[in-house]
Motif scaffolding. Structure first.
Motif, PDB file in Angstrom:
ATOM      1  N   VAL A   1      -9.070 -23.042  57.239  1.00  0.00           N
ATOM      2  CA  VAL A   1      -9.493 -22.115  56.183  1.00  0.00           C
ATOM      3  C   VAL A   1     -10.631 -21.224  56.670  1.00  0.00           C
ATOM      4  O   VAL A   1     -11.390 -20.702  55.878  1.00  0.00           O
TER       5      VAL A   1
ATOM      6  N   ARG B   1      -2.132 -23.574  55.382  1.00  0.00           N
ATOM      7  CA  ARG B   1      -3.137 -24.002  54.426  1.00  0.00           C
ATOM      8  C   ARG B   1      -2.524 -24.964  53.418  1.00  0.00           C
ATOM      9  O   ARG B   1      -1.315 -24.932  53.226  1.00  0.00           O
TER      10      ARG B   1
ATOM     11  N   CYS C   1     -13.602 -21.941  52.416  1.00  0.00           N
ATOM     12  CA  CYS C   1     -13.505 -22.710  51.171  1.00  0.00           C
ATOM     13  C   CYS C   1     -13.709 -24.203  51.386  1.00  0.00           C
ATOM     14  O   CYS C   1     -13.871 -24.943  50.425  1.00  0.00           O
TER      15      CYS C   1
ATOM     16  N   THR D   1     -11.578 -19.258  47.223  1.00  0.00           N
ATOM     17  CA  THR D   1     -11.350 -17.833  46.984  1.00  0.00           C
ATOM     18  C   THR D   1      -9.925 -17.599  46.468  1.00  0.00           C
ATOM     19  O   THR D   1      -9.415 -16.494  46.508  1.00  0.00           O
ATOM     20  N   TYR D   2      -9.297 -18.667  46.032  1.00  0.00           N
ATOM     21  CA  TYR D   2      -8.013 -18.600  45.333  1.00  0.00           C
ATOM     22  C   TYR D   2      -6.931 -17.921  46.164  1.00  0.00           C
ATOM     23  O   TYR D   2      -6.308 -16.953  45.736  1.00  0.00           O
TER      24      TYR D   2
ATOM     25  N   GLY E   1      -4.233 -19.381  46.892  1.00  0.00           N
ATOM     26  CA  GLY E   1      -2.960 -19.792  46.312  1.00  0.00           C
ATOM     27  C   GLY E   1      -2.378 -21.042  46.950  1.00  0.00           C
ATOM     28  O   GLY E   1      -1.368 -21.565  46.488  1.00  0.00           O
TER      29      GLY E   1
ATOM     30  N   CYS F   1      -3.546 -24.117  47.174  1.00  0.00           N
ATOM     31  CA  CYS F   1      -3.773 -25.412  46.508  1.00  0.00           C
ATOM     32  C   CYS F   1      -3.266 -25.371  45.074  1.00  0.00           C
ATOM     33  O   CYS F   1      -3.372 -24.345  44.401  1.00  0.00           O
TER      34      CYS F   1
ATOM     35  N   ASN G   1      -7.505 -29.081  49.682  1.00  0.00           N
ATOM     36  CA  ASN G   1      -8.186 -29.401  50.933  1.00  0.00           C
ATOM     37  C   ASN G   1      -8.535 -30.882  50.960  1.00  0.00           C
ATOM     38  O   ASN G   1      -8.978 -31.437  49.960  1.00  0.00           O
TER      39      ASN G   1
END
Ligand code: SF4
Length: 939
Positions: free
Chosen positions: A269, A282, A585, A591-592, A594, A596, A603
């Motif tokens: 990330v 991610r 992050c 910071t969104y 997408g 997760c 994470n």
């Protein structure tokens, strides 16, 4: 009954450059009864063995699949052009390494897509394996061809050739694929594909249809099954659910990454905006450090490797890196096993990591600044500052490295001439910072924008632009006396074409393949002229694919969900334009992007509380193991995670310092911010903080030289080298014995000096392809062992075809094996030829030779041709009733006769079939009683 092709391969292998690529007899290879399993799964990799076998992802899936009793997974790699030509000429199909089963006889073929320039190899493998190229032409009896890997996130140029594509992590998904294939009735292929499409992450290209506008841009990709308009990638939420492969394949041939590998973390990330893997894999998922240590220790014992690599996209950022390194060093250093971190960013280089990296026998260090100016590094989100890089260069030189390779890219978005010249200037400043002690090389490739990254809309340099910038760099680097390496412009051009291509490129690809393109990623093999011809035949303008894409244009991969929102990618692109960094992050805030869902998928890290983000697995001291290794001490101002590391370094530096009369030179170079943690945390300057460590001289930090144990015993071992092992070369033989001895727990003695080597002394090299009853090696031991025990232990660990026969002690002062050999007895069998001569013909030829006074024999070596008098150099030649020739030759330091050359010449065979004569060494004759008294040697 399934038909295998091992015998056919046996007959072809003597004719290829590296037969060891195709043997499949490595330690760890799994062979199951193929007609008794429900699913046969070919793990295919469209590259040559040395690259394919280095890929950890393939090893992971091999392990996961073969754990299932109802599944057999075997490997199939791209044949080198020499074997491809033979397979085509003889009508032999491309087959698996383990069993020699043709690719077409598997139920599933899983292709790993790591690089766009392997696509023509993929087509070659399908066709050579007997599988129709186009998915639409396949019937119920053909395998399902599935692709996975990073390139699978835009598989569109390959879409017509693939039945399915697996997006994302494979560990769970391959099991689902096997379940569906197993349940299929074997009749309706479309029904099978429909069932497979129900697996999360499984994309069936045939169920989507692209529609283009008149201006050639993509209007939309229409889902033919309205229930599945998009396909979302598969995520393995918890890496710990799948332990690293416990018994991986140990190659007999030198491969690109010839070491054990353990994946410590998946995803990244940090957000480098050009890095596709960093985005599509991610979120960040760390493996439990305890599992890493335990599994790595077991792995080393099982494989016998002398190096293990802790793999991830950026291992320096792994929460457990310091304690894991410390624990592994403690356990493995006595076994002379090194630990390496192949991908480490300069801002993640802690002193501890550097100390460990230095232990690995490396002459050079590689860093990737990527861009020459700070402005451009901010644009691409490379967080570190120039002073960190310069300090690192100084430190590497202090620590004894002699070369530094710096990776850069040209053509990054917003690049100016100043940025290009900045590459040369930065490289020169690094060389200066190291005081001229590092030979610095700038290695420069051309940026190729990748799907699912913030730069996916960016333009790629044209060939002319690339060459102009390469010329500028050549001049600027030359002026500063910095070595320059550049990536072939045409390779990047092709890579860019396919990275963001669409289905219309499939025809170009097939045409290029038909024209003869293979191994396009090898600059000495790539044929840009053929590619141009293929593009022209289909009226495709490559500039269309390399151009900047408007933000509102439909991209060929938009129906594939890599877990990243388009909004996030656009926001990140906007930040790039401003030169603003996106927060990490795992440490700062979400910071969104997408990736997760903050339920199952998020994470995962193992860092103790306070060190990384707020809701991760390491919170609240969950990592019991980390606490055990690096205990907090009451009143200790430093974070628990690093306390012991600093304490060790401090103690060592203080001890050495006390022993010196002269004070060490202390650097006045400003400290890089990321290394100044000690002072920040309240430590006294010069007392166990980064400044202390960085200011110390190399001598004070050098590890205590470990003196290799002296030999206490010398054992002479006779062994057979038969079957597939006849294709193991001399260089690989040493590594194979060494690793087998390690696995067997045999304490080998080592040579003295800077790079101690195991004391294994082999007899004279047996030519590749010859088998033997009578090979010899001297093994020197650091701890006593019964010779019979040594032979028995090695017998259990050596690969198929290397068979210890007898072992006995010899005096340490006894002459070497080479010095005691008088000659050899070989048999030469012509029965392996396609059209073997009649026994009478062979007997007559042998009689002519025996009756002749002289026999001129033309031999070819690397240094040229020469003619020998074979009659004077051959002690005996005979042929039996079956036509088998026996040949006795002296061991010579000078001219010697190769039995297959002699027999091939006697029979008037063309030189290209001589390697097909089967040569077997039946005896080695010794000059003294030491050898002959211990071993029966045929008269
Ligand atoms: S969703 Fe948030 S926390 Fe998850 S990877 Fe993306 S930025 Fe990081």
């Amino acid at each position: 009954m399934l038909r295998t092709h091992r015998e056919a391969y046996e007959r072809l292998l003597p004719l290829v450059e590296k037969p060891g690529r195709y043997l499949g007899n490595e330690r760890g290879a799994v062979r199951k009864p193929l007609d008794r399993v429900a699913v046969r799964f070919a793990l295919a990799f469209p590259e040559v063995y040395e690259i394919a076998q280095s890929h950890l992802g393939l090893q992971i899936l091999y392990d996961v699949l073969n754990r299932r009793p109802d599944v057999a997974a075997e490997r199939v790699y791209a044949p080198w052009p020499d074997l491809e030509a033979l397979l085509r000429a003889r009508g032999v199909p491309l087959a698996s390494l383990e069993s020699g089963l043709a690719l077409r006889d598997f139920h599933v073929v899983g292709m790993s897509l790591q690089y766009e320039l392997t696509y023509t190899n993929l087509l070659a493998m399908l066709e050579l394996g007997g599988i129709p190229l186009r998915a639409a032409d396949r019937g119920p009896s053909d395998p399902i061809v599935v692709a996975g890997g990073p390139c699978a996130f835009n598989p569109e140029p390959l879409a017509p050739f693939l039945d399915g594509v697996l997006l994302g992590d494979g560990e769970e998904a391959v099991g689902d694929i096997c379940d569906v294939v197993r349940a299929w009735d074997g009749r309706d292929r479309t029904a099978l594909l429909r069932a497979l499409a129900g697996i999360p992450g499984f994309y069936v290209p045939a169920f989507f249809a692209p529609r283009y506008r008149d201006d050639s841009t993509l209007a939309e990709v229409v889902p033919l099954d309205l229930a599945r308009p998009r396909v979302a990638k598969r995520v393995l939420p918890d890496l710990d659910r799948f332990a690293p492969p416990a018994d991986p394949i140990v190659p007999n041939l030198g491969v690109v990454h010839d070491r054990a590998s353990v994946e410590v973390m998946r995803g990244c990330v940090k957000g480098c905006r050009f890095c596709q893997a960093g985005y599509v894999y991610r979120p960040l998922r760390e493996r439990n450090p305890e599992q890493v240590v335990e599994r790595t220790a077991e792995l080393m014992a099982r494989t016998g490797y002398e190096e293990v690599s802790l793999l991830s996209l950026s291992t320096g950022d792994y929460s457990g890196v310091n304690p894991v390194l410390k624990e592994l060093m403690d356990r493995l250093a006595p076994e002379r096993v090194a630990v390496s971190l192949p991908s480490t960013r300069v801002d993640a280089l802690s002193p501890r990591i550097l100390e460990q990296i230095r232990r690995v026998r490396k002459t050079g260090f590689t860093l990737a600044p990527e861009a020459g100016t700070q402005r451009l590094r901010d644009v691409i989100q490379k967080e570190y500052r120039e002073d960190e890089l310069l300090e690192a260069a100084r430190l590497f030189a202090d620590l004894g490295w002699r070369t530094l390779k710096l990776y850069f890219m040209i053509g990054l978005p917003s690049e100016t001439e100043e940025d290009v010249v900045g590459i040369a200037e930065l490289a020169a400043r690094c060389a200066a910072a190291a005081g001229g002690r590092l030979a610095v090389t700038a290695s420069v490739s051309t940026f190729s924008p990748k799907p699912h990254t913030p730069f996916q809309w960016a333009a790629q340099l044209s060939l002319d632009e690339t060459r102009a910038r390469q010329s500028l760099l050549r001049r600027e680097l030359g002026r500063r006396r910095i070595a320059f390496r550049w990536h072939d412009a045409e390779l990047s051009w092709l890579e860019g074409l396919f990275a963001r291509g669409d289905r219309r490129l499939a025809d170009v690809l097939e045409t290029a393949y038909r024209l003869g393109c293979r191994f396009d990623g090898w600059s000495d093999r790539c044929r840009p002229d053929l590619w141009r011809e293929a593009l022209a035949r289909h009226g495709v303008d490559p500039a269309f694919y390399l151009r900047r894409r408007p933000l509102d244009e439909t991209l060929p991969w938009e129906h594939l969900d890599a877990g990243l929102s388009k909004r996030f990618l656009m926001q990140d692109l906007a930040r790039a334009v401003e030169g603003v960094l996106t927060p990490d992050c795992s440490i700062e805030r979400c910071t969104y992007c997408g990736a997760c869902d903050f339920d199952a998928v998020r994470n995962v890290d193992y860092h103790p509380a306070g060190a990384k983000g707020g809701a991760h697995r390491g919170d609240g001291g969950v990592s019991r193991w980390a606490e055990q290794i690096v205990p907090s001490e009451p009143g200790d101002p430093l974070p628990a995670w690093e306390t012991r590391m600093w304490r060790q370094i401090r103690t060592r530096v203080a001890t050495r310092r006390a022993a010196r009369t002269k004070a060490p030179a202390v650097s006045t170079t400003p400290l890089p911010a990321t290394l100044a943690s000690g002072a920040d945390a309240g430590g006294d300057a010069g007392e166990g903080n980064a400044e202390e460590w960085l200011g110390a001289t190399p001598a004070s930090l050098a590890p205590v030289p470990e003196t290799p144990p002296k030999p206490v015993q010398r054992v002479r071992l006779r062994y057979r080298k038969i079957g597939p092992a006849r294709f193991i070369g001399m260089r690989e033989l040493g590594t194979t014995f060494f690793r087998a001895a390690r696995r067997a727990g045999i304490a080998l003695a080592f040579s003295q000096g800077h790079h101690p080597l195991p004391r294994l002394s082999f007899g004279p090299a047996l030519p590749l392809g010859f088998s033997s009853e009578d090979e010899w090696v001297d093994v020197e031991l650091a701890a006593p062992l019964e010779p019979a025990d040594l032979a028995a232990r090695l017998a259990r660990e050596l690969p198929e075809g290397l068979e210890p026969v007898v072992a006995f002690d010899v005096a340490r002062s006894a002459p070497s094996i080479d010095a005691t050999i008088a000659g050899y007895v070989y048999t030469v069998d012509a029965g392996t030829l396609d059209a073997p001569p009649a026994p009478g013909t062979i007997a007559a030829a042998v009689a002519r030779f025996v009756g002749a006074a002289t026999f001129p024999l033309l031999t070819r070596t690397k240094s040229g041709e020469r003619t020998l008098d074979a009659r004077a150099l051959v002690e005996a030649l005979d042929a039996d009733a079956s036509g088998r020739v026996t040949c006795a030759v002296p061991a010579g330091r000078g001219a010697s006769v190769r039995p297959h050359v002699l027999v091939g010449t006697l029979l008037g065979l063309p030189p290209d079939v001589w390697p097909l004569l089967r040569v077997h060494k039946v005896a080695t004759r010794f000059v003294d009683a030491g050898g002959e008294s211990a071993v029966a040697v045929p008269a």
